[in-house]
Design an enzyme around this catalytic site. Structure first.
Site, mmCIF file in Angstrom:
data_model
loop_
_atom_site.group_PDB
_atom_site.id
_atom_site.type_symbol
_atom_site.label_atom_id
_atom_site.label_comp_id
_atom_site.label_asym_id
_atom_site.label_seq_id
_atom_site.Cartn_x
_atom_site.Cartn_y
_atom_site.Cartn_z
ATOM 1 N N GLY A 134 0.837 -1.211 0.000
ATOM 2 C CA GLY A 134 0.000 0.000 0.000
ATOM 3 C C GLY A 134 0.858 1.242 0.000
ATOM 4 O O GLY A 134 2.077 1.158 -0.148
ATOM 5 N N GLY A 191 3.484 0.961 2.939
ATOM 6 C CA GLY A 191 4.438 -0.128 3.125
ATOM 7 C C GLY A 191 3.857 -1.453 2.668
ATOM 8 O O GLY A 191 2.791 -1.486 2.048
ATOM 9 N N VAL A 192 4.562 -2.524 2.989
ATOM 10 C CA VAL A 192 4.123 -3.837 2.510
ATOM 11 C C VAL A 192 3.258 -4.548 3.551
ATOM 12 O O VAL A 192 3.282 -4.211 4.729
ATOM 13 C CB VAL A 192 5.324 -4.752 2.151
ATOM 14 N N VAL A 193 2.480 -5.548 3.089
ATOM 15 C CA VAL A 193 1.682 -6.389 3.981
ATOM 16 C C VAL A 193 2.197 -7.811 3.844
ATOM 17 O O VAL A 193 2.349 -8.322 2.733
ATOM 18 C CB VAL A 193 0.188 -6.327 3.597
ATOM 19 N N ASP A 235 -11.385 6.177 2.647
ATOM 20 C CA ASP A 235 -10.946 5.374 1.521
ATOM 21 C C ASP A 235 -11.852 4.147 1.364
ATOM 22 O O ASP A 235 -11.396 3.019 1.399
ATOM 23 C CB ASP A 235 -9.511 4.944 1.799
#
Ligand SMILES: *[C@@H]1O[C@H](CO)[C@@H](O)[C@H](O)[C@H]1NC(C)=O
Ligand SMILES: *[C@@H]1O[C@H](CO)[C@@H](O)[C@H](O)[C@H]1NC(C)=O
Ligand SMILES: *[C@@H]1O[C@H](CO)[C@@H](O)[C@H](O)[C@H]1NC(C)=O
Ligand SMILES: *[C@@H]1O[C@H](CO)[C@@H](O)[C@H](O)[C@H]1NC(C)=O
Ligand SMILES: *[C@@H]1O[C@H](CO)[C@@H](O)[C@H](O)[C@H]1NC(C)=O
Ligand SMILES: *[C@@H]1O[C@H](CO)[C@@H](O)[C@H](O)[C@H]1NC(C)=O
Ligand SMILES: *[C@@H]1O[C@H](CO)[C@@H](O)[C@H](O)[C@H]1NC(C)=O
Ligand SMILES: *[C@@H]1O[C@H](CO)[C@@H](O)[C@H](O)[C@H]1NC(C)=O
Ligand SMILES: *[C@@H]1O[C@H](CO)[C@@H](O)[C@H](O)[C@H]1NC(C)=O
Ligand SMILES: *[C@@H]1O[C@H](CO)[C@@H](O)[C@H](O)[C@H]1NC(C)=O
Length: 752
Positions: free
Chosen positions: A587, A590-592, A703
């Site tokens: 996103g 950062g990363v998931v 969002d």
């Protein structure tokens, strides 16, 4: 040496011979005749020196004017005939603009002259900013007294304060400030308080401006055991010290040519530290076979020597001197080869005085003065430094005072019930460490300004009982800020403009329910028109749940016990994700990664990249908030990690992933049917409704899109990314900000 000999004592009106030359430069001099009546000409030319003295009226707001008894007027000439006295307030201060970092000669003069006819000599304290300078006791000093320092101001505003310490009323006759050169009278630390400044002559005149370009006052001093000598020759001058010519062209030497030239003084305090300045110039015509050479000793220890004086010379202390037992004896002793006795032209003795307390942060002093001016406040106690000394702190303020060398900061401003009118003063934003602001019970109008939200330290604002209007800025709805605004009938909470309401509490609920309904329509329309051709749609209303929640914006007092429990270390995060092995998404922040907690519970770990603009404080506030959010249609937060720069959020695992994939049939997902779509829309709306109504303070998802609606194993909808998007600051802007995390067109309509 007799201490009474004019030291710290003003001898005015004696038959002094004053040498008046054409007025020279007096640039930067501030010469105030305190208490000069308004009907007298200001500035005027003082008769002895030709210097321009002005009224003090524009440098101080308080005090009354008086003048010495008429029968004494002949003894005291202007500017010592009038005075300003201070029957009100404990501390009264003059405010003067000076050149910061430059050495100044600062002089205060006090002549009581029985101005009040009560014949009681005043006794009070003199302060330089927040620091004590001297105690002025005029008992038996019928001719008055003066205090003089050489000082380098650390701020461009200099405050000279008179502080009442007993029954008597503080008063002042004259205040004089003169900028000096930099390369003289330097100390290792501290400032210099004048103890004695003399030139050696058997005349009775004292010297001032224009003989002395800095208007230092030189008293003539002489003893019986000496012989006066003088010359009309030019002997030059001492570089940096610029003595009056007369002081250098006259001198004394012991009449007994083999005896030393001795000067003695004593002090009550044996700890006193001194700086000495001895000025020499040879003023006799020496024969070829003559030598004048001597050593300079203080209490038997050699300070300097041997010295052969020729051109003007100043011998000065480079570090402070002390005298054993408080008795000082300066001796000039001729050397064995010297054919002539020692001479001395002039000398000065100063005591070291420390002004260690820092003044309050200059910006904040300026801000609070602007506030004072904006509202036309006149508080007798608002004089001098706002914060220090502690016992003289201004009413309505509190400050953080850490140590003596750190400028104090203003942390509290209380102006309740002060008759304030107009808008909330913009200068408040310059009190950047303010924690408590109370403007309650005034007549303030206009809107609640956005800038208050930028004061991150604020914990408490009371603006109750004013006439403010508009809506409360989003930036003031921080969890750790308590905002009290009752009694402002035209001021509404978040997003609801100025309609009059019956009960305030109902408004956000009604607004939220209404917007939830709108959202459902939008969502349903969205889901329906997404893939297939349009068809008639029945809008399903959610059950009108109305939790009796008290919607205030108070900071919850209970500490987050939960938070500790669900805090993970970075190494635990590495372990649960098997060193971030399975990245499942990415996103704006950062990363998931996929992971497991306790070996079985599956989780998604969202790592916040360091380039993310989210501040640590916001992150903490966010975590605290999310940990309190529990709803079946919201993705639950399992825990978090905030170890130094490592920030991570750990969410419950939602096996069927993003709704988007299920609408488009992408990523190996099946396309969901209409029944499920409709149910998902309602469930997503319920999640939003909970954010709006069930949370304190309410949260705004910014969002709402299909990638943020996740589906569990039973295709039950769970909103994700709520709140996180809201707390990403975008350029300090707290209005609609869609750039970083939000997506245009996916915002809550009420928020939009
Ligand atoms: C004050 O000055 C006068 C002369 O003007 C003098 O006679 C008197 O002794 C002085 N008083 C003190 C206490 O020095
Ligand atoms: C005094 O010295 C300081 C620093 O040494 C300098 O910035 C300042 O301009 C000087 N002022 C004068 C009047 O020479
Ligand atoms: C000062 O001394 C000189 C020379 O000894 C003498 O002529 C003069 O009269 C003295 N002046 C005073 C005021 O005592
Ligand atoms: C002159 O001073 C010297 C040294 O102090 C001393 O021995 C001598 O007795 C003095 N002479 C007179 C006449 O006082
Ligand atoms: C120095 O010389 C002069 C004559 O030029 C003489 O009178 C005087 O005594 C001499 N002084 C000494 C100390 O020798
Ligand atoms: C001012 O602040 C200090 C601590 O910061 C606190 O102890 C004190 O009670 C406060 N004083 C007032 C008058 O609020
Ligand atoms: C705040 O402080 C800055 C810097 O000193 C100054 O320029 C500004 O005018 C101040 N703002 C207000 C509203 O007083
Ligand atoms: C806020 O101000 C109002 C009006 O002055 C007052 O009644 C109330 O007690 C204040 N609240 C707090 C917590 O200080
Ligand atoms: C506000 O102003 C009105 C008049 O303009 C006055 O009657 C009222 O007392 C004021 N309120 C406060 C709290 O000062
Ligand atoms: C608030 O009141 C002021 C006049 O006091 C007015 O100019 C302003 O437009 C009002 N703001 C709102 C949002 O109603």
């Amino acid at each position: 040496m007799e201490r009474s000999l004019g030291f710290l004592l003003l001898l005015i009106g004696t038959l002094a011979i004053i040498h008046i030359v054409q007025a020279q430069s007096q640039q930067g001099f501030i010469l105030l005749d305190c208490g000069l009546p308004a009907n007298e000409v200001s500035p005027y030319k003082e008769s002895f020196t030709g210097l321009q003295y002005s009224s003090d009226a524009t440098f101080i707001q308080s005090g009354k004017t008086g003048s010495v008894q008429p029968n004494l007027e002949s003894r005291f000439l202007k500017p010592y005939q009038t005075l300003r006295y201070f029957p009100e307030g404990r501390r009264n201060c003059y405010n003067l603009k000076v050149e910061k970092g430059r050495k100044h000669l600062i002089m205060t003069r006090f002549v009581y002259g029985n101005y009040d006819g009560r014949d009681i000599s005043p006794k009070f304290d003199l302060f330089l900013g927040p620091n004590p300078w001297a105690t002025i006791d005029l008992y038996r000093l019928e001719n008055g007294t003066r205090r003089e320092i050489l000082h380098i101001p650390t701020s461009s505003s200099l405050q000279i304060c008179l502080v009442k310490t007993g029954e008597t009323t503080p008063m002042i006759s004259a205040l004089e400030i003169r900028p000096m050169g930099n390369d003289s009278y330097n100390t290792k630390s501290g400032s210099l308080a004048l103890f004695n400044r003399v030139y050696l002559s058997n005349s009775s005149s004292f010297l001032r401006f224009p003989d002395d370009i800095y208007d230092r006052q030189w008293n003539a001093y002489f003893r019986n055991a000496w012989t006066p000598i003088s010359t009309t020759r030019d002997v030059g001058n001492s570089i940096g010290y610029d003595l009056p010519k007369i002081a250098l062209t006259s001198a004394a030497m012991p009449t007994n040519a083999s005896a030393p030239l001795t000067i003695e003084w004593s002090s009550d305090n044996p700890e006193d530290q001194y700086y000495l300045y001895e000025h020499f110039a040879e003023i006799q015509d020496l024969q070829a076979n003559d030598t004048r050479e001597f050593n300079i000793l203080l209490n038997g220890d050699r300070l300097y020597g041997p010295l052969i004086p020729s051109k003007a010379t100043t011998i000065l202390s480079v570090s402070p001197l002390t005298c054993n037992g408080g008795k000082c004896s300066l001796e000039l002793i001729r050397t064995s080869r010297s054919t002539l006795p020692p001479i001395l032209n002039a000398f000065e003795v100063y005591k070291v005085i420390q002004f260690p307390q820092s003044v309050t942060n200059e910006n904040e002093v300026a801000a609070v003065k602007t506030i004072e001016a904006t509202y036309g406040l006149s508080r007798i106690n608002w004089q001098g430094d706002p914060c220090v000394p502690l016992e003289l702190m201004w009413d309505g303020l509190n400050c953080s005072i850490t140590d003596i060398s750190t400028p104090p900061r203003i942390t509290t401003l209380i102006l309740s019930s002060s008759g304030l009118t107009g808008t909330i003063a913009a200068a408040i934003q310059n009190l950047t460490q303010l924690e408590k602001l109370d403007l309650s019970n005034n007549n303030l109008t206009g809107e609640l300004p956005e800038f208050l939200g930028s004061i991150k330290s604020l914990l408490f604002i009371n603006i109750s009982g004013n006439n403010l209007n508009g809506s409360i800025p989003q930036s003031l709805l921080r969890k750790d800020l308590l905002l009290l605004y009752q009694g402002n009938p035209r001021l509404g909470p978040l997003g609801s403009p100025t309609k009059p309401h019956k009960t305030k509490l109902l408004v956000p609920i009604v607004a939220s329910v209404a917007s939830a309904a709108i959202l459902i329509v939008v969502l349903v329309l969205f889901l329906v028109f997404r893939k297939k051709k349009p068809s008639t749609v029945e809008v399903v209303h959610p059950p009108p749940s109305r939790p009796t929640m008290n919607v205030t914006y108070a900071n919850s007092p209970e500490p987050s016990i939960e938070m500790k429990k669900r805090r993970f270390t970075y190494s635990e995060v590495m372990k649960m994700t098997n060193n971030f092995e399975r990245v499942v998404g990415e996103g704006g922040f950062g990363v998931v990664c996929h992971g497991t907690v306790n070996g079985s519970e599956q989780v998604d770990v969202k790592l916040l990249s360091q380039s993310s603009t989210q501040g640590y404080k916001e992150f903490k506030a966010e975590v605290d908030l999310l940990l309190r959010v529990h709803h079946k249609n919201l993705v639950g937060l399992v825990g978090y990690c905030d170890e130094k720069e490592h920030l991570a959020l750990i969410y419950e695992f939602v096996p069927n992933g993003e709704l988007r994939q299920h609408l488009l049939g992408k990523g190996g997902r099946s396309v969901v049917n209409w029944g499920i779509r409709l149910r998902i829309a309602v469930e997503a709306a319920l999640g939003l409704e909970y954010l709006h109504i069930g949370c304190t303070p309410p949260m705004v998802h910014r969002d709402v899109k299909t990638t943020n609606i996740l589906l569990d194993e039973h295709y039950k909808a769970k909103l994700a990314d709520f709140g996180l998007s809201r707390s990403f600051p975008v350029g300090g802007e707290s209005h609609v900000s869609t750039v970083v995390a939000g997506t245009p067109g996916y915002l809550d309509p009420e928020y939009y």
